[in-house]
Write an enzyme that holds these catalytic residues in place. Structure first.
Site, PDB file in Angstrom:
ATOM      1  N   LYS A 176     100.850 -43.702 107.728  1.00 45.15           N
ATOM      2  CA  LYS A 176     100.192 -44.939 108.191  1.00 45.15           C
ATOM      3  C   LYS A 176     100.972 -45.512 109.372  1.00 45.15           C
ATOM      4  CE  LYS A 176     100.582 -49.373 107.825  1.00 45.15           C
ATOM      5  NZ  LYS A 176      99.983 -49.792 109.078  1.00 45.15           N
ATOM      6  N   GLU A 251     114.501 -48.155 106.921  1.00 41.60           N
ATOM      7  CA  GLU A 251     115.213 -48.381 108.188  1.00 41.60           C
ATOM      8  C   GLU A 251     114.679 -49.691 108.741  1.00 41.60           C
ATOM      9  OE1 GLU A 251     117.561 -46.357 109.045  1.00 41.60           O
ATOM     10  OE2 GLU A 251     117.084 -44.781 107.609  1.00 41.60           O
ATOM     11  N   CYS A 285     115.179 -51.669 117.655  1.00 40.04           N
ATOM     12  CA  CYS A 285     116.017 -52.056 116.510  1.00 40.04           C
ATOM     13  C   CYS A 285     117.485 -52.022 116.921  1.00 40.04           C
ATOM     14  CB  CYS A 285     115.767 -51.123 115.338  1.00 40.04           C
ATOM     15  SG  CYS A 285     115.872 -49.403 115.777  1.00 40.04           S
ATOM     16  N   GLU A 386     117.209 -61.593 114.092  1.00 42.02           N
ATOM     17  CA  GLU A 386     116.587 -60.636 115.017  1.00 42.02           C
ATOM     18  C   GLU A 386     115.428 -61.315 115.739  1.00 42.02           C
ATOM     19  OE1 GLU A 386     114.256 -57.304 113.425  1.00 42.02           O
ATOM     20  OE2 GLU A 386     115.394 -55.990 114.757  1.00 42.02           O
TER      21      GLU A 386
HETATM   22  P1  NAD Z   1     106.753 -54.538 110.298  1.00 40.96           P
HETATM   23  O1  NAD Z   1     107.698 -54.603 109.161  1.00 40.96           O
HETATM   24  O2  NAD Z   1     105.888 -55.711 110.546  1.00 40.96           O
HETATM   25  O3  NAD Z   1     105.750 -53.297 110.109  1.00 40.96           O
HETATM   26  C1  NAD Z   1     106.210 -51.982 109.918  1.00 40.96           C
HETATM   27  C2  NAD Z   1     105.107 -51.172 109.232  1.00 40.96           C
HETATM   28  O4  NAD Z   1     104.915 -51.682 107.912  1.00 40.96           O
HETATM   29  C3  NAD Z   1     103.752 -51.255 109.933  1.00 40.96           C
HETATM   30  O5  NAD Z   1     103.110 -50.009 109.860  1.00 40.96           O
HETATM   31  C4  NAD Z   1     103.027 -52.292 109.104  1.00 40.96           C
HETATM   32  O6  NAD Z   1     101.624 -52.188 109.175  1.00 40.96           O
HETATM   33  C5  NAD Z   1     103.537 -51.972 107.719  1.00 40.96           C
HETATM   34  N1  NAD Z   1     103.404 -53.083 106.779  1.00 40.96           N
HETATM   35  C6  NAD Z   1     103.363 -54.426 107.068  1.00 40.96           C
HETATM   36  N2  NAD Z   1     103.221 -55.126 105.923  1.00 40.96           N
HETATM   37  C7  NAD Z   1     103.181 -54.241 104.907  1.00 40.96           C
HETATM   38  C8  NAD Z   1     103.045 -54.356 103.493  1.00 40.96           C
HETATM   39  N3  NAD Z   1     102.936 -55.549 102.907  1.00 40.96           N
HETATM   40  N4  NAD Z   1     103.061 -53.239 102.760  1.00 40.96           N
HETATM   41  C9  NAD Z   1     103.209 -52.021 103.343  1.00 40.96           C
HETATM   42  N5  NAD Z   1     103.314 -51.846 104.667  1.00 40.96           N
HETATM   43  C10 NAD Z   1     103.310 -52.941 105.446  1.00 40.96           C
HETATM   44  O7  NAD Z   1     107.617 -54.146 111.582  1.00 40.96           O
HETATM   45  P2  NAD Z   1     107.152 -54.006 113.092  1.00 40.96           P
HETATM   46  O8  NAD Z   1     106.895 -55.367 113.646  1.00 40.96           O
HETATM   47  O9  NAD Z   1     106.079 -52.983 113.197  1.00 40.96           O
HETATM   48  O10 NAD Z   1     108.479 -53.393 113.764  1.00 40.96           O
HETATM   49  C11 NAD Z   1     109.548 -54.171 114.163  1.00 40.96           C
HETATM   50  C12 NAD Z   1     110.672 -54.102 113.147  1.00 40.96           C
HETATM   51  O11 NAD Z   1     111.035 -52.747 112.911  1.00 40.96           O
HETATM   52  C13 NAD Z   1     111.944 -54.768 113.648  1.00 40.96           C
HETATM   53  O12 NAD Z   1     112.515 -55.503 112.602  1.00 40.96           O
HETATM   54  C14 NAD Z   1     112.843 -53.588 114.017  1.00 40.96           C
HETATM   55  O13 NAD Z   1     114.222 -53.849 113.981  1.00 40.96           O
HETATM   56  C15 NAD Z   1     112.444 -52.593 112.988  1.00 40.96           C
HETATM   57  N6  NAD Z   1     112.800 -51.241 113.394  1.00 40.96           N
HETATM   58  C16 NAD Z   1     113.838 -50.627 112.754  1.00 40.96           C
HETATM   59  C17 NAD Z   1     114.241 -49.354 113.128  1.00 40.96           C
HETATM   60  C18 NAD Z   1     115.380 -48.658 112.433  1.00 40.96           C
HETATM   61  O14 NAD Z   1     115.464 -47.435 112.532  1.00 40.96           O
HETATM   62  N7  NAD Z   1     116.249 -49.360 111.746  1.00 40.96           N
HETATM   63  C19 NAD Z   1     113.571 -48.711 114.175  1.00 40.96           C
HETATM   64  C20 NAD Z   1     112.517 -49.366 114.809  1.00 40.96           C
HETATM   65  C21 NAD Z   1     112.129 -50.635 114.403  1.00 40.96           C
END
Ligand code: NAD
Length: 499
Positions: A176, A251, A285, A386
Site C-alpha cells: 500500500k 522506520e 527522514c 519533526e
Molecule cells: P504517514 O505516517 O502519514 O504515512 C505513512 C503511510 O502510512 C502512508 O502510506 C499512509 O497512508 C499510511 N497510514 C496512515 N495512517 C494509517 C493507519 N491508521 N493505518 C495504517 N496505515 C496508515 O507518513 P508520511 O507523511 O507519508 O511520511 C512522512 C513521515 O515518514 C515522516 O515522519 C518521516 O520522517 C517518515 N519517514 C521515515 C523514514 C525512515 O526510514 N525512518 C523514511 C522516510 C520517511
C-alpha cells in the site's frame, strides 16, 4: 500528461476497487495538474489481495532463491531503461527536483540488483557440533504474506527497500503506497509485472491509511508489517500488531543534527547543511533540521548559511535550474507555517525566510521560503519536533560534549553528522552519538543500499532496512541439528571420553 485511471494489481490482474471510487494524484508544484486517478480501495480489496498473496506463497517460497533473483535482476534492468521517464513522473507527482528523483529511481535500481545478488547468498552458518557425528547449521526461512506500507517522500526507493528483500527471502507481498505518490509505486509494480513476477506474489492496493493500511495490518493472514512513515502512525501499527505478536519493522520520524566544530572546514559544512536542511524541501527522514555550531565559528557560519539559503532557486523541480521544490501538499505546508509561528513565539530569531511563496506561478503550488532560525534553545519545539519542511534551527554550543548532549537530546535517533578536522573529536562523536546513522565531514543524508538503514529511540523498533539487515526483517532463522551417530546424544550432558 494525459489523465489516466490506474488500477490495483491483485493476483496478477489489474482490477478496479470494489468501492467503485477513485482519488486524484495532483502535482504539488501546480495543483491544477492531475497526474492520474487511482483506486480508492476498501477493506474488501485488501481481503482479496491478502488472499492472493497467501495462496501464492507456497509456490513462491519453494521457487529457488537464485531463480527469484533473476526476476529481481530483470526489474532492475527495466528501471534502468525507464529511469528518466520514471524520475520525471516522480517530480510531477511529488515535487522533488529532477536530480533527486533520478537518485530515488537509482536507489530502487541499486536495491534490486543488490537483493538479486542475495539470491545466491542468504548465508546461514555451519558450525562444528559439540558432539561427535552431529552436524549443525542455520538456514533462513520466509514468513508468508507481508504488508508493505510506505510514505511519499521516497516513493520508489522506500518501496524497493521492502519489496526486494521480502521477495528474495521467499515472501509474497501486499503493498500500500502513500496516497500522494501512487504513480511511482505503480511504476515499480508495473516493472515487476513486466519482469515476470508470478501472479499473486506481488499485490498492489492504493488508498487511504485507515481504509487500506488499517485492515491490511490487522489481517490475520499477514505475517509481517513493514512500515515507514510518521512515529504517530507507526505507534498505531505497533499496537495493532502486538496482540498477535505479528512481526513489525517500523522506520519512523527524525530530528537529525549536524555538529559543526570550531576547527571545521566551514564552507564544506555550510554546503552540507544546505543540502541536509533544504534538499527534498526538508522532507527527508534524515533531513538536517538542526545545526549545532561551536560559538567560536557560529556567527561566520550563520552568515554564510543564510547567504546560501537566500540564493536557493525555488520552483518546479522539472526546471533544471531549480534547487528546491514545493511541500508535498497543503497540509504539510500548513504544518511548516505553524512551526514558523511557534518558533517566533518561542523567541527564536528568524534570520531568513519564514513565508509561504504566493506570487506568480507559486500561487498554484505549495511553496515556502527556505527558513532559518538562529539562537535556538535546544529545548524549543522547533528544535525537538519533526517539522518535515524547509526550516533549519541553528543552535550555538560551547564544546564537543555540549554538542553531543544537544544532538542526543531528542526523542528520535536516525542520523547525525560532525564537521571537524580533528580525528579525536570525530571518533568521540562517532562513539557517543546514539543514532542509527552517523557521518563525518558529510551531511546527514546519503545512505547506500548495502549498509543498514534505520534509527534508534522513537525512529525505529530495533530493525534496520537495507544491507543484509533487511534479510533479518524478512526471514526467520531456523537452526538445524543432524545427528548421524545412530544413538541418543545429549548436549551439555554427555561426557566425551577422549583418551
Ligand atoms: P504517514 O505516517 O502519514 O504515512 C505513512 C503511510 O502510512 C502512508 O502510506 C499512509 O497512508 C499510511 N497510514 C496512515 N495512517 C494509517 C493507519 N491508521 N493505518 C495504517 N496505515 C496508515 O507518513 P508520511 O507523511 O507519508 O511520511 C512522512 C513521515 O515518514 C515522516 O515522519 C518521516 O520522517 C517518515 N519517514 C521515515 C523514514 C525512515 O526510514 N525512518 C523514511 C522516510 C520517511
Amino acid at each position: 500528461m494525459e489523465k489516466k485511471i490506474y488500477k490495483n494489481y491483485i493476483n496478477g490482474e489489474w482490477v478496479e476497487s470494489a468501492s467503485g471510487c477513485t482519488f486524484e494524484d495532483r502535482n504539488p508544484a501546480d495543483n491544477r495538474e492531475v497526474i492520474g486517478e487511482f483506486q480508492r480501495s476498501n477493506p474488501e480489496d485488501v481481503k482479496r489481495a491478502v488472499e492472493a498473496a497467501k495462496n501464492a506463497y507456497d509456490k513462491w517460497r519453494l521457487y529457488p532463491a537464485p531463480k527469484r533473483a533473476e526476476i529481481l535482476f530483470k526489474v532492475a534492468e527495466i528501471l534502468v531503461k525507464r529511469k528518466e521517464e520514471f524520475a520525471r513522473e516522480m517530480t510531477q507527482e511529488m515535487g522533488k527536483v529532477l536530480k533527486e528523483t533520478r537518485g530515488d529511481v537509482q536507489e530502487a535500481i541499486d536495491m534490486s540488483y543488490y537483493m538479486a545478488g542475495e539470491g545466491r547468498r542468504q548465508f546461514g552458518q555451519t558450525t562444528p557440533s559439540e558432539l561427535p557425528n552431529k552436524f549443525a547449521m542455520s538456514v533462513r526461512m520466509p514468513m508468508g504474506a507481508c504488508a508493505l506500507i510506505t510514505p511519499w517522500n521516497f516513493p520508489m526507493a522506500i518501496p524497493s527497500w521492502k519489496l526486494m528483500p521480502a521477495l528474495i527471502c521467499g515472501n509474497t507481498v501486499v503493498f500500500k503506497p502513500a496516497t500522494d505518490t501512487p504513480l511511482s509505486a505503480y511504476n515499480l509494480i508495473k516493472s515487476c509485472e513486466e519482469a515476470g513476477i508470478p501472479k499473486g506474489v506481488v499485490n498492489f492496493v492504493t488508498g487511504g491509511g485507515s481504509e487500506v493500511g488499517g485492515p491490511l495490518m490487522k489481517n490475520e493472514d499477514v505475517k509481517l508489517v513493514s512500515f515507514t512513515g510518521s512515529t504517530a502512525v507507526g505507534k498505531t501499527v505497533s499496537e495493532a500488531c502486538a496482540p498477535a505478536f505479528k512481526h513489525t519493522n517500523l522506520e519512523m520520524g527524525g530530528k537529525n543534527a549536524i555538529m559543526v566544530m570550531e576547527d571545521a572546514n566551514l564552507d564544506l559544512a555550510v554546503e552540507g547543511a544546505i543540502w541536509g536542511g533544504f534538499g527534498t524541501t526538508g522532507q527527508r527522514c534524515t533531513a538536517a533540521s538542526r545545526v549545532i555550531v561551536h560559538k567560536k565559528v557560529y556567527q561566520e557560519f550563520a552568515e554564510k548559511f543564510v547567504a546560501r539559503a537566500k540564493a536557493l532557486k525555488i520552483g518546479n523541480g522539472l526546471d533544471p535550474k531549480v534547487e528546491m521544490g514545493p511541500s508535498i501538499n497543503e497540509n504539510q505546508l500548513q504544518t511548516v507555517m505553524n512551526y514558523v509561528e511557534i518558533g517566533k513565539k518561542e523567541g527564536a530569531k528568524l534570520i531568513s525566510g519564514g513565508n509561504r511563496l504566493v506570487k506568480g506561478d507559486y500561487i498554484h503550488g505549495f511553496f515556502h521560503e527556505p527558513t532559518v532560525f538562529a539562537d535556538v534553545d535546544p529545548k524549543m519545539r522547533i528544535a525537538q519536533e519533526e517539522i518535515f519542511g524547509p526550516v533549519v534551527a541553528l543552535i550555538p554550543c560551547d564544546n564537543l560534549q555540549n554538542a553531543i548532549n544537544i544532538c542526543n537530546g531528542v526523542v528520535y535517533g536516525l542520523s547525525a553528522s560532525i564537521y571537524t578536522q580533528d580525528v579525536n573529536k570525530a571518533f568521540v562523536a562517532m562513539r557517543d552519538i546514539y543514532t542509527g546513522i552517523f557521518y563525518v565531514n558529510s551531511s546527514t543524508i546519503g545512505a547506500e543500499v548495502h549498509l543498514p538503514f534505520g534509527g534508534t529511540k522513537q525512529t525505529g523498533n530495533g530493525h534496520r532496512e537495507a544491507g543484509t539487515a533487511a534479510l533479518d526483517v524478512f526471514s526467520e532463522w531456523k537452526t538445524v541439528y543432524i545427528d548421524y551417530s545412530g544413538k541418543l546424544q545429549k548436549a551439555q550432558i554427555d561426557d566425551l571420553n577422549i583418551s
